[in-house]
Design a protein around this motif. Sequence first.
Motif, PDB file in Angstrom:
ATOM      1  N   GLN A 126       0.823  -1.208   0.000  1.00  0.00           N
ATOM      2  CA  GLN A 126       0.000   0.000   0.000  1.00  0.00           C
ATOM      3  C   GLN A 126       0.862   1.266   0.000  1.00  0.00           C
ATOM      4  O   GLN A 126       0.504   2.262  -0.622  1.00  0.00           O
ATOM      5  CB  GLN A 126      -0.978  -0.032   1.167  1.00  0.00           C
ATOM      6  N   ILE A 127       2.010   1.218   0.679  1.00  0.00           N
ATOM      7  CA  ILE A 127       2.944   2.358   0.650  1.00  0.00           C
ATOM      8  C   ILE A 127       3.450   2.557  -0.776  1.00  0.00           C
ATOM      9  O   ILE A 127       3.482   3.680  -1.285  1.00  0.00           O
ATOM     10  CB  ILE A 127       4.128   2.149   1.622  1.00  0.00           C
ATOM     11  N   ILE A 128       3.840   1.477  -1.431  1.00  0.00           N
ATOM     12  CA  ILE A 128       4.361   1.543  -2.792  1.00  0.00           C
ATOM     13  C   ILE A 128       3.302   2.098  -3.745  1.00  0.00           C
ATOM     14  O   ILE A 128       3.582   2.955  -4.584  1.00  0.00           O
ATOM     15  CB  ILE A 128       4.847   0.151  -3.242  1.00  0.00           C
ATOM     16  N   SER A 129       2.090   1.628  -3.605  1.00  0.00           N
ATOM     17  CA  SER A 129       1.003   2.109  -4.457  1.00  0.00           C
ATOM     18  C   SER A 129       0.766   3.605  -4.245  1.00  0.00           C
ATOM     19  O   SER A 129       0.609   4.368  -5.205  1.00  0.00           O
ATOM     20  CB  SER A 129      -0.265   1.317  -4.159  1.00  0.00           C
ATOM     21  N   LEU A 130       0.764   4.037  -2.990  1.00  0.00           N
ATOM     22  CA  LEU A 130       0.579   5.455  -2.690  1.00  0.00           C
ATOM     23  C   LEU A 130       1.761   6.273  -3.211  1.00  0.00           C
ATOM     24  O   LEU A 130       1.577   7.379  -3.730  1.00  0.00           O
ATOM     25  CB  LEU A 130       0.397   5.660  -1.186  1.00  0.00           C
ATOM     26  N   LEU A 131       2.960   5.726  -3.105  1.00  0.00           N
ATOM     27  CA  LEU A 131       4.154   6.397  -3.633  1.00  0.00           C
ATOM     28  C   LEU A 131       3.998   6.679  -5.125  1.00  0.00           C
ATOM     29  O   LEU A 131       4.210   7.809  -5.580  1.00  0.00           O
ATOM     30  CB  LEU A 131       5.389   5.520  -3.390  1.00  0.00           C
ATOM     31  N   GLU A 132       3.631   5.676  -5.886  1.00  0.00           N
ATOM     32  CA  GLU A 132       3.478   5.860  -7.335  1.00  0.00           C
ATOM     33  C   GLU A 132       2.368   6.851  -7.653  1.00  0.00           C
ATOM     34  O   GLU A 132       2.510   7.683  -8.550  1.00  0.00           O
ATOM     35  CB  GLU A 132       3.218   4.514  -8.019  1.00  0.00           C
ATOM     36  N   GLN A 171       3.276  -2.709 -14.227  1.00  0.00           N
ATOM     37  CA  GLN A 171       1.990  -1.998 -14.291  1.00  0.00           C
ATOM     38  C   GLN A 171       2.196  -0.491 -14.157  1.00  0.00           C
ATOM     39  O   GLN A 171       1.587   0.293 -14.891  1.00  0.00           O
ATOM     40  CB  GLN A 171       1.060  -2.489 -13.185  1.00  0.00           C
ATOM     41  N   GLU A 172       3.028  -0.083 -13.202  1.00  0.00           N
ATOM     42  CA  GLU A 172       3.269   1.346 -12.991  1.00  0.00           C
ATOM     43  C   GLU A 172       3.982   1.971 -14.180  1.00  0.00           C
ATOM     44  O   GLU A 172       3.671   3.086 -14.579  1.00  0.00           O
ATOM     45  CB  GLU A 172       4.055   1.578 -11.703  1.00  0.00           C
ATOM     46  N   SER A 173       4.937   1.244 -14.757  1.00  0.00           N
ATOM     47  CA  SER A 173       5.645   1.751 -15.935  1.00  0.00           C
ATOM     48  C   SER A 173       4.662   1.994 -17.065  1.00  0.00           C
ATOM     49  O   SER A 173       4.754   3.009 -17.767  1.00  0.00           O
ATOM     50  CB  SER A 173       6.728   0.757 -16.386  1.00  0.00           C
ATOM     51  N   GLN A 174       3.724   1.076 -17.233  1.00  0.00           N
ATOM     52  CA  GLN A 174       2.730   1.242 -18.299  1.00  0.00           C
ATOM     53  C   GLN A 174       1.870   2.474 -18.057  1.00  0.00           C
ATOM     54  O   GLN A 174       1.539   3.209 -18.995  1.00  0.00           O
ATOM     55  CB  GLN A 174       1.857  -0.010 -18.429  1.00  0.00           C
ATOM     56  N   LYS A 175       1.544   2.760 -16.796  1.00  0.00           N
ATOM     57  CA  LYS A 175       0.766   3.971 -16.484  1.00  0.00           C
ATOM     58  C   LYS A 175       1.556   5.220 -16.859  1.00  0.00           C
ATOM     59  O   LYS A 175       0.991   6.185 -17.382  1.00  0.00           O
ATOM     60  CB  LYS A 175       0.395   4.000 -15.006  1.00  0.00           C
ATOM     61  N   TRP A 176       2.865   5.212 -16.573  1.00  0.00           N
ATOM     62  CA  TRP A 176       3.707   6.358 -16.938  1.00  0.00           C
ATOM     63  C   TRP A 176       3.749   6.535 -18.453  1.00  0.00           C
ATOM     64  O   TRP A 176       3.605   7.651 -18.964  1.00  0.00           O
ATOM     65  CB  TRP A 176       5.124   6.177 -16.392  1.00  0.00           C
ATOM     66  N   VAL A 177       3.954   5.433 -19.172  1.00  0.00           N
ATOM     67  CA  VAL A 177       4.026   5.503 -20.633  1.00  0.00           C
ATOM     68  C   VAL A 177       2.684   5.982 -21.190  1.00  0.00           C
ATOM     69  O   VAL A 177       2.647   6.822 -22.100  1.00  0.00           O
ATOM     70  CB  VAL A 177       4.454   4.148 -21.239  1.00  0.00           C
ATOM     71  N   ASP A 178       1.581   5.497 -20.634  1.00  0.00           N
ATOM     72  CA  ASP A 178       0.262   5.947 -21.083  1.00  0.00           C
ATOM     73  C   ASP A 178       0.084   7.451 -20.853  1.00  0.00           C
ATOM     74  O   ASP A 178      -0.426   8.160 -21.726  1.00  0.00           O
ATOM     75  CB  ASP A 178      -0.851   5.177 -20.375  1.00  0.00           C
ATOM     76  N   SER A 179       0.506   7.926 -19.691  1.00  0.00           N
ATOM     77  CA  SER A 179       0.399   9.364 -19.409  1.00  0.00           C
ATOM     78  C   SER A 179       1.269  10.175 -20.360  1.00  0.00           C
ATOM     79  O   SER A 179       0.844  11.225 -20.859  1.00  0.00           O
ATOM     80  CB  SER A 179       0.804   9.663 -17.965  1.00  0.00           C
ATOM     81  N   LYS A 198       3.181   7.113 -28.973  1.00  0.00           N
ATOM     82  CA  LYS A 198       3.591   6.052 -28.040  1.00  0.00           C
ATOM     83  C   LYS A 198       5.110   5.834 -28.065  1.00  0.00           C
ATOM     84  O   LYS A 198       5.716   5.592 -27.025  1.00  0.00           O
ATOM     85  CB  LYS A 198       2.866   4.757 -28.405  1.00  0.00           C
ATOM     86  N   THR A 199       5.735   5.920 -29.243  1.00  0.00           N
ATOM     87  CA  THR A 199       7.180   5.714 -29.344  1.00  0.00           C
ATOM     88  C   THR A 199       7.935   6.822 -28.628  1.00  0.00           C
ATOM     89  O   THR A 199       8.893   6.562 -27.891  1.00  0.00           O
ATOM     90  CB  THR A 199       7.609   5.637 -30.827  1.00  0.00           C
ATOM     91  N   VAL A 200       7.512   8.058 -28.812  1.00  0.00           N
ATOM     92  CA  VAL A 200       8.139   9.184 -28.126  1.00  0.00           C
ATOM     93  C   VAL A 200       7.918   9.049 -26.617  1.00  0.00           C
ATOM     94  O   VAL A 200       8.830   9.292 -25.825  1.00  0.00           O
ATOM     95  CB  VAL A 200       7.593  10.535 -28.649  1.00  0.00           C
ATOM     96  N   ALA A 201       6.725   8.628 -26.225  1.00  0.00           N
ATOM     97  CA  ALA A 201       6.418   8.451 -24.802  1.00  0.00           C
ATOM     98  C   ALA A 201       7.341   7.412 -24.170  1.00  0.00           C
ATOM     99  O   ALA A 201       7.893   7.637 -23.085  1.00  0.00           O
ATOM    100  CB  ALA A 201       4.959   8.040 -24.633  1.00  0.00           C
ATOM    101  N   LEU A 202       7.528   6.301 -24.843  1.00  0.00           N
ATOM    102  CA  LEU A 202       8.409   5.255 -24.320  1.00  0.00           C
ATOM    103  C   LEU A 202       9.856   5.758 -24.246  1.00  0.00           C
ATOM    104  O   LEU A 202      10.560   5.499 -23.266  1.00  0.00           O
ATOM    105  CB  LEU A 202       8.316   4.002 -25.193  1.00  0.00           C
ATOM    106  N   SER A 203      10.268   6.502 -25.243  1.00  0.00           N
ATOM    107  CA  SER A 203      11.620   7.080 -25.230  1.00  0.00           C
ATOM    108  C   SER A 203      11.787   8.051 -24.067  1.00  0.00           C
ATOM    109  O   SER A 203      12.818   8.035 -23.380  1.00  0.00           O
ATOM    110  CB  SER A 203      11.908   7.806 -26.554  1.00  0.00           C
TER     111      SER A 203
END
Length: 182
Positions: free
Chosen positions: A58-64, A128-136, A144-149
């Motif tokens: 729960q700490i990790i989830s709140l951190l992200e 999962q968190e990385s995917q949320k960052w890439v989506d944002s 999507k390619t620029v986002a991943l970069s």
Amino acid sequence: MNRPIEPQKKEELLERCLAAAIKVGALDSSINAIAKKIGTSGRMLVYHFGSKHELEQQIISLLETRLREKLWTFQGVSLEETDCLAEPLLEMWRHLTSPEMHGLLKLAMELNQRAIQGDAETQHFLEQESQKWVDSLSQLTNDKTVALSLFHLFQGAILDFLTTGNAQRGQQTIKAFTETLR
């Protein structure tokens, strides 16, 4: 008869646990050590969270969640406005490298270390968190390619900053990357 868990009290305890973890930049404490840092008992934390493992999750989830909340204030800038894209990214970098973020970044890197060492649950969580960052970032850039970069650029720049203390290289890299988008 057990009394019901109070959601407001649980949230307050979770916030205090996150603040303590950020202050030391690590999660590697016993539940009693965490409790002592936040002025409660280990028994109270177990009552609200069940186990140290669940508390950590729960700490990790709140951190992200907090990282994303702090850093996505520039939503709405689009890739078509590449002259404007550099400034929000540089502002994000300035915020990431500010003193109040240092413990938060160290804590995030601790999670990466756990994943590297083979903790499957942390690996899954970080994926999962990385995917949320890439989506944002995809919403920001419309690409999507620029986002991943950008995601990988920031990951590498953060690691470099934490190991060397040099924020200038990350700033220079962000500027150079946005120049290539023009």
